[in-house]
Design a protein around this motif. Structure first.
Motif, mmCIF file in Angstrom:
data_model
loop_
_atom_site.group_PDB
_atom_site.id
_atom_site.type_symbol
_atom_site.label_atom_id
_atom_site.label_comp_id
_atom_site.label_asym_id
_atom_site.label_seq_id
_atom_site.Cartn_x
_atom_site.Cartn_y
_atom_site.Cartn_z
ATOM 1 N N GLY A 539 0.816 -1.213 0.000
ATOM 2 C CA GLY A 539 0.000 0.000 0.000
ATOM 3 C C GLY A 539 0.846 1.257 0.000
ATOM 4 O O GLY A 539 0.544 2.232 -0.716
ATOM 5 N N PHE A 540 1.943 1.226 0.821
ATOM 6 C CA PHE A 540 2.834 2.392 0.828
ATOM 7 C C PHE A 540 3.483 2.608 -0.525
ATOM 8 O O PHE A 540 3.668 3.749 -0.978
ATOM 9 C CB PHE A 540 3.908 2.206 1.918
ATOM 10 C CG PHE A 540 3.379 2.398 3.320
ATOM 11 C CD1 PHE A 540 2.556 3.484 3.626
ATOM 12 C CD2 PHE A 540 3.741 1.516 4.350
ATOM 13 C CE1 PHE A 540 2.079 3.668 4.929
ATOM 14 C CE2 PHE A 540 3.249 1.704 5.634
ATOM 15 C CZ PHE A 540 2.412 2.771 5.924
ATOM 16 N N GLU A 541 3.846 1.542 -1.170
ATOM 17 C CA GLU A 541 4.480 1.678 -2.498
ATOM 18 C C GLU A 541 3.492 2.244 -3.532
ATOM 19 O O GLU A 541 3.874 3.052 -4.379
ATOM 20 C CB GLU A 541 5.015 0.316 -2.953
ATOM 21 C CG GLU A 541 6.253 -0.134 -2.163
ATOM 22 C CD GLU A 541 6.736 -1.502 -2.618
ATOM 23 O OE1 GLU A 541 5.940 -2.160 -3.354
ATOM 24 O OE2 GLU A 541 7.853 -1.870 -2.259
ATOM 25 N N ASN A 542 2.266 1.780 -3.458
ATOM 26 C CA ASN A 542 1.252 2.336 -4.383
ATOM 27 C C ASN A 542 1.056 3.835 -4.135
ATOM 28 O O ASN A 542 0.911 4.631 -5.069
ATOM 29 C CB ASN A 542 -0.070 1.603 -4.210
ATOM 30 C CG ASN A 542 -0.001 0.183 -4.732
ATOM 31 O OD1 ASN A 542 0.840 -0.146 -5.584
ATOM 32 N ND2 ASN A 542 -0.863 -0.697 -4.213
ATOM 33 N N ARG A 543 1.030 4.200 -2.880
ATOM 34 C CA ARG A 543 0.875 5.603 -2.536
ATOM 35 C C ARG A 543 2.060 6.414 -3.036
ATOM 36 O O ARG A 543 1.901 7.530 -3.534
ATOM 37 C CB ARG A 543 0.730 5.731 -1.018
ATOM 38 C CG ARG A 543 0.678 7.153 -0.484
ATOM 39 C CD ARG A 543 -0.529 7.896 -1.005
ATOM 40 N NE ARG A 543 -0.577 9.259 -0.495
ATOM 41 C CZ ARG A 543 -1.205 10.234 -1.076
ATOM 42 N NH1 ARG A 543 -1.865 10.021 -2.224
ATOM 43 N NH2 ARG A 543 -1.222 11.438 -0.533
ATOM 44 N N ARG A 544 3.289 5.802 -2.889
ATOM 45 C CA ARG A 544 4.486 6.493 -3.377
ATOM 46 C C ARG A 544 4.421 6.706 -4.888
ATOM 47 O O ARG A 544 4.747 7.790 -5.398
ATOM 48 C CB ARG A 544 5.712 5.657 -3.012
ATOM 49 C CG ARG A 544 7.043 6.289 -3.443
ATOM 50 C CD ARG A 544 8.172 5.301 -3.298
ATOM 51 N NE ARG A 544 7.936 4.131 -4.170
ATOM 52 C CZ ARG A 544 8.738 3.065 -4.176
ATOM 53 N NH1 ARG A 544 9.763 2.980 -3.364
ATOM 54 N NH2 ARG A 544 8.475 2.045 -4.977
ATOM 55 N N ASN A 545 4.012 5.683 -5.628
ATOM 56 C CA ASN A 545 3.909 5.815 -7.096
ATOM 57 C C ASN A 545 2.890 6.882 -7.505
ATOM 58 O O ASN A 545 3.095 7.619 -8.468
ATOM 59 C CB ASN A 545 3.517 4.465 -7.716
ATOM 60 C CG ASN A 545 4.611 3.421 -7.521
ATOM 61 O OD1 ASN A 545 5.801 3.770 -7.382
ATOM 62 N ND2 ASN A 545 4.232 2.145 -7.504
ATOM 63 N N GLN A 546 1.792 6.964 -6.756
ATOM 64 C CA GLN A 546 0.755 7.973 -7.055
ATOM 65 C C GLN A 546 1.289 9.380 -6.854
ATOM 66 O O GLN A 546 1.078 10.264 -7.687
ATOM 67 C CB GLN A 546 -0.469 7.730 -6.175
ATOM 68 C CG GLN A 546 -1.632 8.683 -6.454
ATOM 69 C CD GLN A 546 -2.821 8.403 -5.539
ATOM 70 O OE1 GLN A 546 -2.783 7.453 -4.754
ATOM 71 N NE2 GLN A 546 -3.849 9.226 -5.654
ATOM 72 N N ILE A 547 2.030 9.530 -5.748
ATOM 73 C CA ILE A 547 2.599 10.859 -5.485
ATOM 74 C C ILE A 547 3.638 11.225 -6.532
ATOM 75 O O ILE A 547 3.710 12.377 -6.997
ATOM 76 C CB ILE A 547 3.214 10.897 -4.066
ATOM 77 C CG1 ILE A 547 2.094 10.766 -3.013
ATOM 78 C CG2 ILE A 547 3.981 12.190 -3.830
ATOM 79 C CD1 ILE A 547 2.611 10.619 -1.593
ATOM 80 N N LEU A 548 4.427 10.244 -6.938
ATOM 81 C CA LEU A 548 5.430 10.492 -7.980
ATOM 82 C C LEU A 548 4.765 10.922 -9.296
ATOM 83 O O LEU A 548 5.266 11.800 -10.002
ATOM 84 C CB LEU A 548 6.293 9.256 -8.183
ATOM 85 C CG LEU A 548 7.292 8.941 -7.067
ATOM 86 C CD1 LEU A 548 7.948 7.580 -7.285
ATOM 87 C CD2 LEU A 548 8.369 10.029 -6.975
ATOM 88 N N GLN A 549 3.666 10.281 -9.612
ATOM 89 C CA GLN A 549 2.951 10.627 -10.852
ATOM 90 C C GLN A 549 2.394 12.043 -10.780
ATOM 91 O O GLN A 549 2.476 12.805 -11.750
ATOM 92 C CB GLN A 549 1.819 9.632 -11.094
ATOM 93 C CG GLN A 549 1.101 9.834 -12.430
ATOM 94 C CD GLN A 549 0.024 8.783 -12.651
ATOM 95 O OE1 GLN A 549 -0.139 7.882 -11.824
ATOM 96 N NE2 GLN A 549 -0.689 8.894 -13.763
ATOM 97 N N GLU A 550 1.861 12.399 -9.634
ATOM 98 C CA GLU A 550 1.338 13.752 -9.457
ATOM 99 C C GLU A 550 2.446 14.783 -9.573
ATOM 100 O O GLU A 550 2.276 15.856 -10.173
ATOM 101 C CB GLU A 550 0.640 13.883 -8.113
ATOM 102 C CG GLU A 550 -0.661 13.100 -8.020
ATOM 103 C CD GLU A 550 -1.274 13.193 -6.633
ATOM 104 O OE1 GLU A 550 -0.659 13.851 -5.764
ATOM 105 O OE2 GLU A 550 -2.369 12.631 -6.424
#
Length: 1016
Positions: A539-550
């Motif tokens: 879950g943390f990794e998914n959140r990290r990828n989302q923030i990176l995309q933003e």
């Protein structure tokens, strides 16, 4: 004759009768005799003695006219000739002495006194000749002639009496005689007041013409002359325009008066009046503006009266040679365009009118058109540049009148430039595509004024031939206007970026801590805890990828294209105007397709509930036009249109009412039926058959019939509306439905007749004109229509007779209404009258109805009206009908007590008894009218002959019965005021035969003079 240069009075009068004699020599010879006489009293009496022979002749005989001319010239020959410039410079004392000698010449004074004493004679011939001679005497005097004040007053008073004479010819001569007695600068001048009264009230057209020809122009008389341009007689209208052209300067007229004169004159029903406007009035005005057409347009206010200005220009062009037209064209540059800085309302309208006039010449004008108009592509770019420069005002700017006026002027110029597209040569593909592209782009631009949208759409559709392509093109433009493509850009926000970096750091720390704890749990073999940590790490990794995309998106900003739907009133109105123009230009055979259905569901129907009245009105127009293309759609939305017609604002109600009338005209009242029988009813039946079916459908109690009845009730109620526009639209719609045979109702026709005569509608010109035309066309169309009029006769009369004193209908002249209904039901008034004279006609039924009504109550006040009307009917020669009618009349004679009614009824009985004799006479000569045959039989019984002659006059009259032929006879200048039967159509004699007949009928006064001499 005593000498070569002298002759006696009798011989002078005898010679004066001949037209070829030189009257100047006769006057000089008689003058010479007069000057030698010491006692002139005998001469005066003898002269008047011979003059009386001519004065008792009323007919305009050439011999009598020659005598009148001779008398006038002789009487005025005693006046001194007009003074020269040298004589005018002489001392005043000498002039006064000469004036005293010249003012009161004995013979002239004696003649005037004799005429003024005779002006009240009982003979209309004498009164006519008195006024004629006074007119000739005053007209023959020099311009600077003077008469005694007392004589002036006596002539004035006598002619003021004679202008009210019973005989039109006397009034004409009296009016002409007062020409030189006018004082235009005096606001209380009796002559001017009498002239204006005659122009307003005299029933004879020739009298009005005589006054028009001699009335002096002044601010007081000008409105009266202008009113004669709307006279009922074309000769009066024609003379009124001639007088205005010759006597009135264009500056003396207001803009409204100038426009009104041109608008009425160029569209007059008479070709001769239109010709006078084009050949006399317009050239006179052009002369006043020194031939400058642009200046003339400036005096007409072309912005508010563009169509009148166009008609005026075309009338001027028709009378101008082609070469001169090209020389006087507007100032064009080397591109054949008017420079944008030089564009004005006047020159752009002139340019448009010139191009349209040349275009109308066809192939002959193609070469000329190339000299005044560029190619399509060049003109498209020119138009695009001007339209883009038209500003769009905000609400605050619209409050500034100067800015608003400037924009309105630019919009008018834009309209004329758009209309010029119709004159372009669009056969070349490249030019046509460029014009189409410009029109599409201008329609899609939000700053294009709404007033230009309809015109732009019309010109766009005129360049696209196929209906399906038209629909697709307009739908795309509406989509672009309603949902424009908007560019949305995302700007970088530093705070947002910093917050994203903090969130990313927190997530990375959480991932590292979770991984460390996971390793510890695996080492301790706590696998359940390890599984939970593994899920949290994911879950943390998914959140990290989302923030990176933003962060990546925000660090690289890019513009986006999005569509946003606009629902503001201005946008909706523009789209609806385009949709309405599309539906109007589409062929009625084109069915409603998916694209049109989508426009209906997404644009039209939602707009009907819009709060803005203009949007609702245009939506109703679109809905009504669209339903004309689909019967199913019409059935679905008919109830909605009916509700709008009763509940919304006046303008929107009128639009809905027009849509309902159009649907009923196209589909009929079968549209309201849902039963299988009514749906399968044939729609190609004749109007007569539909009229027969209409009453039957009203009697049934089914729901569809109730709906039809409710529509008629609604229309009937709208006829009583206080809103004149709504009332007029309803009356016009009912007239259309009745004329086309969609409804057949005597009650409704009676309502329309009463509405036409109602004083409340006196100022409603459109309503009066519409119904006036409808009654004539409807009644003349078929016998079935005449039967409807006959059926509504009695209800109409009852309504008027029973109208309370407070009702406006109490002021209506019932005799006039009855006369109209009788004329409308005449068998001879039909466009295709029946050839069978034995057939029972509508007037037979009407006569029986009136007799039955009189028998119900012989003492009723309307009995006299019915009895009078019976004598004006055209009855058939069917013996059965005549016998039945004779029986009814005999019953009436026994019960009616009123003497006037009894005389009329007895006269009618007498005519019916004498009908067989008339039938025999008619069968002997079928080509001759009744009055001629009656004249031939006059030796047997003069009273019968007179009655049959009147009957024949009514038969021959097309407009009015009874006394109208005699009024027409009186209105003629040659009439003696007596009833003159209409002439019989015969073969025209040769010129030689006519000359011989004329010689035989010439009046010779010598016979009367010689008889008198022999007796004496």
């Amino acid at each position: 004759m005593t000498a070569d240069n002298e002759m006696d009075i009798k011989e002078a009068f005898q010679r004066a009768q001949k037209g070829h004699n030189n009257k100047a020599k006769l006057v000089a010879s008689l003058n010479s005799r007069y000057d030698k006489l010491e006692d002139k009293t005998l001469f005066h009496e003898e002269f008047v003695h011979y003059l009386k022979y001519a004065m008792i002749v009323y007919k305009r005989e050439p011999t009598v006219e020659n005598v009148m001319e001779f008398v006038a010239r002789f009487a005025t020959s005693f006046q001194s000739p007009p003074k020269t410039e040298e004589e005018e410079d002489r001392p005043e004392d000498e002039e006064e002495e000469e004036e005293d000698d010249e003012d009161d010449h004995p013979f002239l004074s004696f003649l005037f006194n004799f005429l003024l004493e005779s002006h009240a004679a009982s003979s209309h011939a004498v009164r006519f000749r008195v006024c004629q001679l006074i007119n000739k005497l005053l007209g023959s005097m020099a311009e600077n002639a003077q008469i005694d004040d007392d004589l002036f007053d006596r002539i004035h008073q006598a002619m003021l009496v004679r202008v009210t004479d019973k005989f039109p010819n006397v009034r004409i001569q009296a009016a002409l005689a007062m020409t030189r007695l006018q004082q235009p600068k005096d606001p209380d001048c009796p002559t001017i007041n009498a002239y204006m009264l005659i122009l307003e009230n005299d029933t004879n057209a020739e009298v009005r013409r005589a006054v028009l020809s001699c009335i002096a122009m002044s601010p007081c008389t000008l409105p009266k002359v202008l009113k004669r341009t709307r006279d009922i007689k074309e000769n009066v209208r024609k003379l009124a325009y001639q007088v205005l052209a010759e006597k009135v300067h264009i500056k003396a007229l207001t803009i409204a008066q100038r426009v009104g004169l041109l608008q009425q004159g160029l569209h007059d029903t008479s070709e001769t009046v239109r010709e006078v406007v084009c050949s006399r009035l317009l050239p006179a005005w052009m002369l006043r503006v020194e031939g400058n057409v642009i200046e003339l347009l400036h005096r007409l206010d072309v912005e508010n009266c563009a169509q009148t200005a166009l008609d005026t220009l075309k009338a001027i062009f028709r009378g101008t040679p082609t070469e001169e037209l090209l020389q006087k064209r507007v100032q064009l540059d080397n591109r054949k365009l008017v420079p944008v800085d030089s564009l004005s309302c006047e020159n752009v309208l002139y340019w448009r009118a010139l191009c349209e006039f040349i275009k109308a010449k066809g192939d002959e004008g193609d070469e000329m058109l190339e000299q005044v108009l560029p190619d399509a592509a060049t003109y498209a770019d020119y138009l695009y540049g001007y339209l883009k420069a038209v500003p769009l005002l905000s609400e605050e700017q619209r409050a500034d009148f100067n800015q608003l006026e400037l924009v309105m002027t630019k919009e008018f110029i834009s309209q004329q430039l758009i209309r010029l597209i119709g004159c372009l040569d669009t056969n070349e593909e490249g030019g046509r595509k460029r014009v189409l592209a410009v029109l599409q782009e201008m329609l899609a631009l939000p700053q294009t004024p709404s007033s230009l949208v309809s015109l732009l759409t019309e010109k766009l559709l005129s360049l696209v031939a196929d209906d399906h392509r038209r629909i697709q093109t307009v739908a795309e433009i509406i989509s672009d206007v309603r949902e424009p493509i908007m560019e949305a850009s995302q700007t970088l926000d530093k705070n947002m970026s910093r917050r994203q970096q903090v969130q990313l750091a927190e997530v990375k720390v959480s991932i590292l801590e979770a991984k460390q704890t996971l390793e510890d749990c695996i080492a301790a073999q706590d696998f359940s805890r390890a599984a939970e940590l593994k899920d949290s790490i994911t879950g943390f990794e998914n959140r990290r990828n989302q923030i990176l995309q933003e962060i990546a998106e925000s660090s690289q900003p890019a513009d986006k294209e999005i569509r946003a739907e606009k629902n503001d009133p201005e946008t909706l109105l523009r789209c609806l105007i385009m949709c309405a123009e599309l539906l109007k230009q589409m062929s009625i055979k084109t069915r409603i397709g998916p694209t049109t259905s989508a426009l209906m569901s997404s644009l039209v129907l939602p707009s009907i509930a819009n709060a803005h009245p203009a949007v609702r009105n245009m939506a109703v127009v679109c809905l009504g036009t669209c339903t004309l293309h689909s019967k199913e759609l019409a059935k679905t939305h008919m109830v909605l249109l009916l509700q709008i017609a009763q509940l919304d604002e006046v303008k929107i109600r009128i639009s809905a009412l027009r849509a309902i009338i159009d649907l009923l005209l196209l589909f009929g009242f079968q549209l309201l039926s849902e039963t299988a029988a009514t749906q399968t009813a044939p729609q190609s039946q004749s109007p007569d058959r539909q009229e027969e079916d209409a009453p039957a459908t009203e009697e049934k109690g089914d729901a569809p019939e109730d709906t039809a009845q409710s529509i008629l009730v609604m229309l009937s109620e709208l006829l009583d509306s206080e809103v004149s526009d709504l009332r007029t639209e309803t009356a016009e719609g009912l007239a259309k439905l009745m004329y086309t045979g969609r409804i057949s109702s005597a009650k409704m026709l009676s309502r329309l007749v009463l509405l036409w005569y109602n004083p409340v509608t006196e100022d409603d010109t459109r309503l009066r004109h519409c119904l006036g035309v409808f009654f004539q066309l409807y009644a003349r169309e078929s016998r079935a229509h005449q039967e409807v009029v006959e059926e509504g006769f009695l209800p109409t009369v009852r309504t008027l007779m029973n109208a309370p004193a407070t009702s406006p209908l109490a002021e209506v002249d019932i005799n006039n209404v009855v006369e109209l209904l009788v004329e409308l039901t005449r068998p001879s008034a039909l466009i295709k009258p029946s050839t069978n004279t034995e057939e029972v006609c509508v007037h037979d039924y009407l006569a029986v109805r009136m007799c039955g009504e009189m028998l119900k109550d012989p003492t009723a006040p309307e009995v006299r009206l019915y009895a009078k009307t019976l004598s004006s009917l055209e009855l058939s020669r069917d013996e059965t009908v005549r016998k039945d009618l004779q029986t009814l009349l005999q019953q009436l004679v026994q019960v009616v007590k009123d003497r006037v009614c009894l005389r009329a009824l007895e006269k009618m009985v007498y005519q019916l008894v004498d009908s067989r004799e008339q039938a025999e006479l008619l069968s002997a000569s079928a080509l001759q009218p009744l009055d001629v045959n009656a004249d031939e039989a006059a030796t047997d019984d003069p009273s019968k002959s007179a009655k049959r002659a009147k009957r024949g006059q009514r038969k021959a009259s097309a407009a009015k019965g009874g006394r109208k032929p005699s009024r027409r006879a009186e209105s003629s200048e040659e009439s003696d005021g007596e009833n003159v039967p209409e002439s019989v159509p015969v073969v025209r004699p040769s010129r030689r035969a006519k000359t011989a007949a004329l010689e035989k009928t010439k009046l010779d006064l010598n016979t009367l003079i010689n008889q008198e001499a022999n007796v004496s």
